[in-house]
Scaffold this motif. Sequence first.
Motif, PDB file in Angstrom:
ATOM      1  N   GLY A  41       0.782  -1.212   0.000  1.00 57.53           N
ATOM      2  CA  GLY A  41       0.000   0.000   0.000  1.00 57.53           C
ATOM      3  C   GLY A  41       0.819   1.269   0.000  1.00 57.53           C
ATOM      4  N   GLY A  42       2.060   1.210   0.411  1.00 58.56           N
ATOM      5  CA  GLY A  42       2.929   2.375   0.417  1.00 58.56           C
ATOM      6  C   GLY A  42       4.219   2.021  -0.290  1.00 58.56           C
ATOM      7  N   ARG A  43       4.990   3.023  -0.614  1.00 62.40           N
ATOM      8  CA  ARG A  43       6.262   2.787  -1.303  1.00 62.40           C
ATOM      9  C   ARG A  43       7.337   3.635  -0.663  1.00 62.40           C
ATOM     10  NH1 ARG A  43       5.034   4.002  -7.381  1.00 62.40           N
ATOM     11  NH2 ARG A  43       3.909   5.693  -6.428  1.00 62.40           N
ATOM     12  N   SER A  44       8.576   3.173  -0.742  1.00 61.00           N
ATOM     13  CA  SER A  44       9.694   3.958  -0.229  1.00 61.00           C
ATOM     14  C   SER A  44      10.517   4.463  -1.406  1.00 61.00           C
ATOM     15  CB  SER A  44      10.548   3.114   0.712  1.00 61.00           C
ATOM     16  OG  SER A  44      11.356   2.227  -0.014  1.00 61.00           O
ATOM     17  N   TRP A  45      11.454   5.350  -1.130  1.00 61.30           N
ATOM     18  CA  TRP A  45      12.319   5.899  -2.162  1.00 61.30           C
ATOM     19  C   TRP A  45      13.507   4.991  -2.463  1.00 61.30           C
ATOM     20  CZ3 TRP A  45       9.318   9.263   0.609  1.00 61.30           C
ATOM     21  CH2 TRP A  45       8.710  10.299  -0.099  1.00 61.30           C
ATOM     22  N   THR A  46      13.861   4.113  -1.536  1.00 61.19           N
ATOM     23  CA  THR A  46      15.018   3.235  -1.733  1.00 61.19           C
ATOM     24  C   THR A  46      14.665   1.808  -1.336  1.00 61.19           C
ATOM     25  OG1 THR A  46      15.891   3.576   0.487  1.00 61.19           O
ATOM     26  CG2 THR A  46      16.629   5.111  -1.222  1.00 61.19           C
ATOM     27  N   LYS A  47      15.444   0.852  -1.843  1.00 64.85           N
ATOM     28  CA  LYS A  47      15.215  -0.554  -1.507  1.00 64.85           C
ATOM     29  C   LYS A  47      15.492  -0.823  -0.035  1.00 64.85           C
ATOM     30  CE  LYS A  47      16.095  -2.288  -6.110  1.00 64.85           C
ATOM     31  NZ  LYS A  47      16.952  -3.070  -6.989  1.00 64.85           N
ATOM     32  N   SER A  48      16.510  -0.193   0.509  1.00 66.18           N
ATOM     33  CA  SER A  48      16.872  -0.386   1.920  1.00 66.18           C
ATOM     34  C   SER A  48      16.355   0.803   2.722  1.00 66.18           C
ATOM     35  CB  SER A  48      18.386  -0.513   2.060  1.00 66.18           C
ATOM     36  OG  SER A  48      18.850  -1.635   1.362  1.00 66.18           O
ATOM     37  N   THR A  58      22.295   7.566  -5.199  1.00 63.80           N
ATOM     38  CA  THR A  58      23.166   6.688  -5.985  1.00 63.80           C
ATOM     39  C   THR A  58      22.406   5.724  -6.873  1.00 63.80           C
ATOM     40  OG1 THR A  58      23.299   5.040  -4.206  1.00 63.80           O
ATOM     41  CG2 THR A  58      24.995   6.762  -4.259  1.00 63.80           C
ATOM     42  N   GLN A  59      21.158   5.466  -6.571  1.00 57.59           N
ATOM     43  CA  GLN A  59      20.401   4.510  -7.379  1.00 57.59           C
ATOM     44  C   GLN A  59      19.988   5.154  -8.696  1.00 57.59           C
ATOM     45  OE1 GLN A  59      17.009   3.685  -4.920  1.00 57.59           O
ATOM     46  NE2 GLN A  59      16.053   5.631  -5.322  1.00 57.59           N
ATOM     47  N   PRO A  60      19.844   4.342  -9.734  1.00 58.24           N
ATOM     48  CA  PRO A  60      19.257   4.898 -10.956  1.00 58.24           C
ATOM     49  C   PRO A  60      17.816   5.314 -10.663  1.00 58.24           C
ATOM     50  CG  PRO A  60      20.007   2.623 -11.277  1.00 58.24           C
ATOM     51  CD  PRO A  60      20.168   2.944  -9.827  1.00 58.24           C
ATOM     52  N   ARG A  61      17.253   6.103 -11.522  1.00 56.31           N
ATOM     53  CA  ARG A  61      15.857   6.498 -11.294  1.00 56.31           C
ATOM     54  C   ARG A  61      15.028   5.240 -11.082  1.00 56.31           C
ATOM     55  NH1 ARG A  61      11.861  10.431 -14.704  1.00 56.31           N
ATOM     56  NH2 ARG A  61      10.027   9.890 -13.509  1.00 56.31           N
ATOM     57  N   PRO A  62      14.318   5.155  -9.955  1.00 57.85           N
ATOM     58  CA  PRO A  62      13.621   3.917  -9.614  1.00 57.85           C
ATOM     59  C   PRO A  62      12.484   3.577 -10.566  1.00 57.85           C
ATOM     60  CG  PRO A  62      13.506   5.511  -7.821  1.00 57.85           C
ATOM     61  CD  PRO A  62      14.196   6.170  -8.945  1.00 57.85           C
ATOM     62  N   GLU A  63      12.301   2.308 -10.735  1.00 64.40           N
ATOM     63  CA  GLU A  63      11.178   1.783 -11.509  1.00 64.40           C
ATOM     64  C   GLU A  63      10.420   0.826 -10.604  1.00 64.40           C
ATOM     65  OE1 GLU A  63      10.529   2.700 -14.668  1.00 64.40           O
ATOM     66  OE2 GLU A  63      12.303   3.951 -14.794  1.00 64.40           O
ATOM     67  N   LEU A  66       9.464   1.271  -6.239  1.00 65.45           N
ATOM     68  CA  LEU A  66      10.019   2.427  -5.531  1.00 65.45           C
ATOM     69  C   LEU A  66       9.320   3.713  -5.950  1.00 65.45           C
ATOM     70  CD1 LEU A  66      13.817   1.589  -5.559  1.00 65.45           C
ATOM     71  CD2 LEU A  66      12.172   1.237  -3.725  1.00 65.45           C
ATOM     72  N   LEU A  67       9.270   4.656  -5.024  1.00 68.21           N
ATOM     73  CA  LEU A  67       8.590   5.927  -5.230  1.00 68.21           C
ATOM     74  C   LEU A  67       9.519   6.933  -5.904  1.00 68.21           C
ATOM     75  CD1 LEU A  67       5.983   7.506  -4.547  1.00 68.21           C
ATOM     76  CD2 LEU A  67       7.058   8.146  -2.391  1.00 68.21           C
ATOM     77  N   TRP A  68       9.013   7.673  -6.869  1.00 68.33           N
ATOM     78  CA  TRP A  68       9.743   8.765  -7.508  1.00 68.33           C
ATOM     79  C   TRP A  68       8.725   9.804  -7.933  1.00 68.33           C
ATOM     80  CZ3 TRP A  68      14.752   9.570  -7.278  1.00 68.33           C
ATOM     81  CH2 TRP A  68      15.320  10.559  -8.087  1.00 68.33           C
ATOM     82  N   LEU A  69       8.860  11.011  -7.396  1.00 74.68           N
ATOM     83  CA  LEU A  69       7.890  12.079  -7.628  1.00 74.68           C
ATOM     84  C   LEU A  69       8.485  13.170  -8.518  1.00 74.68           C
ATOM     85  CD1 LEU A  69       6.743  12.441  -3.915  1.00 74.68           C
ATOM     86  CD2 LEU A  69       5.683  11.071  -5.701  1.00 74.68           C
ATOM     87  N   PRO A  70       7.644  14.048  -9.065  1.00 76.92           N
ATOM     88  CA  PRO A  70       8.170  15.168  -9.850  1.00 76.92           C
ATOM     89  C   PRO A  70       9.160  16.023  -9.063  1.00 76.92           C
ATOM     90  CG  PRO A  70       5.805  14.966 -10.187  1.00 76.92           C
ATOM     91  CD  PRO A  70       6.175  13.986  -9.098  1.00 76.92           C
ATOM     92  N   THR A  71       8.971  16.143  -7.758  1.00 74.79           N
ATOM     93  CA  THR A  71       9.911  16.917  -6.942  1.00 74.79           C
ATOM     94  C   THR A  71      11.271  16.220  -6.868  1.00 74.79           C
ATOM     95  OG1 THR A  71       8.903  15.896  -4.990  1.00 74.79           O
ATOM     96  CG2 THR A  71       8.198  18.124  -5.552  1.00 74.79           C
ATOM     97  N   ASP A  72      11.287  14.895  -6.984  1.00 76.07           N
ATOM     98  CA  ASP A  72      12.562  14.172  -7.017  1.00 76.07           C
ATOM     99  C   ASP A  72      13.315  14.498  -8.304  1.00 76.07           C
ATOM    100  OD1 ASP A  72      12.271  12.648  -4.548  1.00 76.07           O
ATOM    101  OD2 ASP A  72      10.660  11.620  -5.596  1.00 76.07           O
ATOM    102  N   ASP A  73      12.586  14.600  -9.412  1.00 76.94           N
ATOM    103  CA  ASP A  73      13.217  15.014 -10.672  1.00 76.94           C
ATOM    104  C   ASP A  73      13.800  16.417 -10.555  1.00 76.94           C
ATOM    105  OD1 ASP A  73      13.134  12.883 -12.486  1.00 76.94           O
ATOM    106  OD2 ASP A  73      11.055  13.307 -13.017  1.00 76.94           O
ATOM    107  N   ALA A  74      13.090  17.295  -9.833  1.00 75.98           N
ATOM    108  CA  ALA A  74      13.585  18.666  -9.657  1.00 75.98           C
ATOM    109  C   ALA A  74      14.926  18.672  -8.941  1.00 75.98           C
ATOM    110  CB  ALA A  74      12.569  19.506  -8.891  1.00 75.98           C
ATOM    111  N   LEU A  75      15.076  17.828  -7.939  1.00 83.34           N
ATOM    112  CA  LEU A  75      16.356  17.774  -7.217  1.00 83.34           C
ATOM    113  C   LEU A  75      17.492  17.355  -8.135  1.00 83.34           C
ATOM    114  CD1 LEU A  75      15.277  16.100  -3.870  1.00 83.34           C
ATOM    115  CD2 LEU A  75      15.837  18.502  -4.262  1.00 83.34           C
ATOM    116  N   ARG A  76      17.195  16.495  -9.081  1.00 85.35           N
ATOM    117  CA  ARG A  76      18.225  15.989  -9.988  1.00 85.35           C
ATOM    118  C   ARG A  76      18.531  16.960 -11.128  1.00 85.35           C
ATOM    119  NH1 ARG A  76      18.769   9.965 -12.051  1.00 85.35           N
ATOM    120  NH2 ARG A  76      17.577   9.668 -10.163  1.00 85.35           N
ATOM    121  N   THR A  77      17.543  17.729 -11.569  1.00 81.04           N
ATOM    122  CA  THR A  77      17.710  18.527 -12.786  1.00 81.04           C
ATOM    123  C   THR A  77      17.785  20.035 -12.580  1.00 81.04           C
ATOM    124  OG1 THR A  77      15.316  18.562 -13.138  1.00 81.04           O
ATOM    125  CG2 THR A  77      16.543  16.766 -14.178  1.00 81.04           C
ATOM    126  N   ASP A  78      17.237  20.557 -11.491  1.00 78.92           N
ATOM    127  CA  ASP A  78      17.235  21.993 -11.259  1.00 78.92           C
ATOM    128  C   ASP A  78      18.672  22.486 -11.069  1.00 78.92           C
ATOM    129  OD1 ASP A  78      15.316  24.388 -10.200  1.00 78.92           O
ATOM    130  OD2 ASP A  78      17.232  24.368  -9.127  1.00 78.92           O
TER     131      ASP A  78
END
Length: 126
Positions: A41-48, A58-63, A66-78
């Motif tokens: 029912g919930g997801r985390s950002w990392t496996k551990s 360090t992980q590649p963009r999760p598939e 794992l959780l990945w939000l538009p704000t996570d993309d902002a941290l990587r690209t802004d």
Amino acid sequence: RAFKERSGVTENGYGAKKATQYTSGEFVARPDGRDGVGFVGGRSWTKSWLTFDNSYYTQPRPEGDLLWLPTDDALRTDPGFAPYFELYRQSNDAFLIDYADAHKALSEIGSKWVIPGGITLPMSKL
């Protein structure tokens, strides 16, 4: 503050009109309505997810699970955040040092890190 202003999380930033479903105040992390991150029912950002380190960076963009939000993309690209994302990807020590400094600063201005009732993990599910 810059993250909040760019992410749409607060009225001080882009505001409620531009907030995503994940950054609005009504977002429910678990579709089953129960508390906590939880699996199912919930997801985390990392496996551990119980390990405190720089694995988010360090992980590649999760598939998948794992959780990945538009704000996570902002941290990587802004341009303002990307140098820090790259620094933390390269160095767990840099991540831990900066986190400790930020945590200390928030503690000194009165931020509370106490959760009423504490935090418990159901050991049978770990």
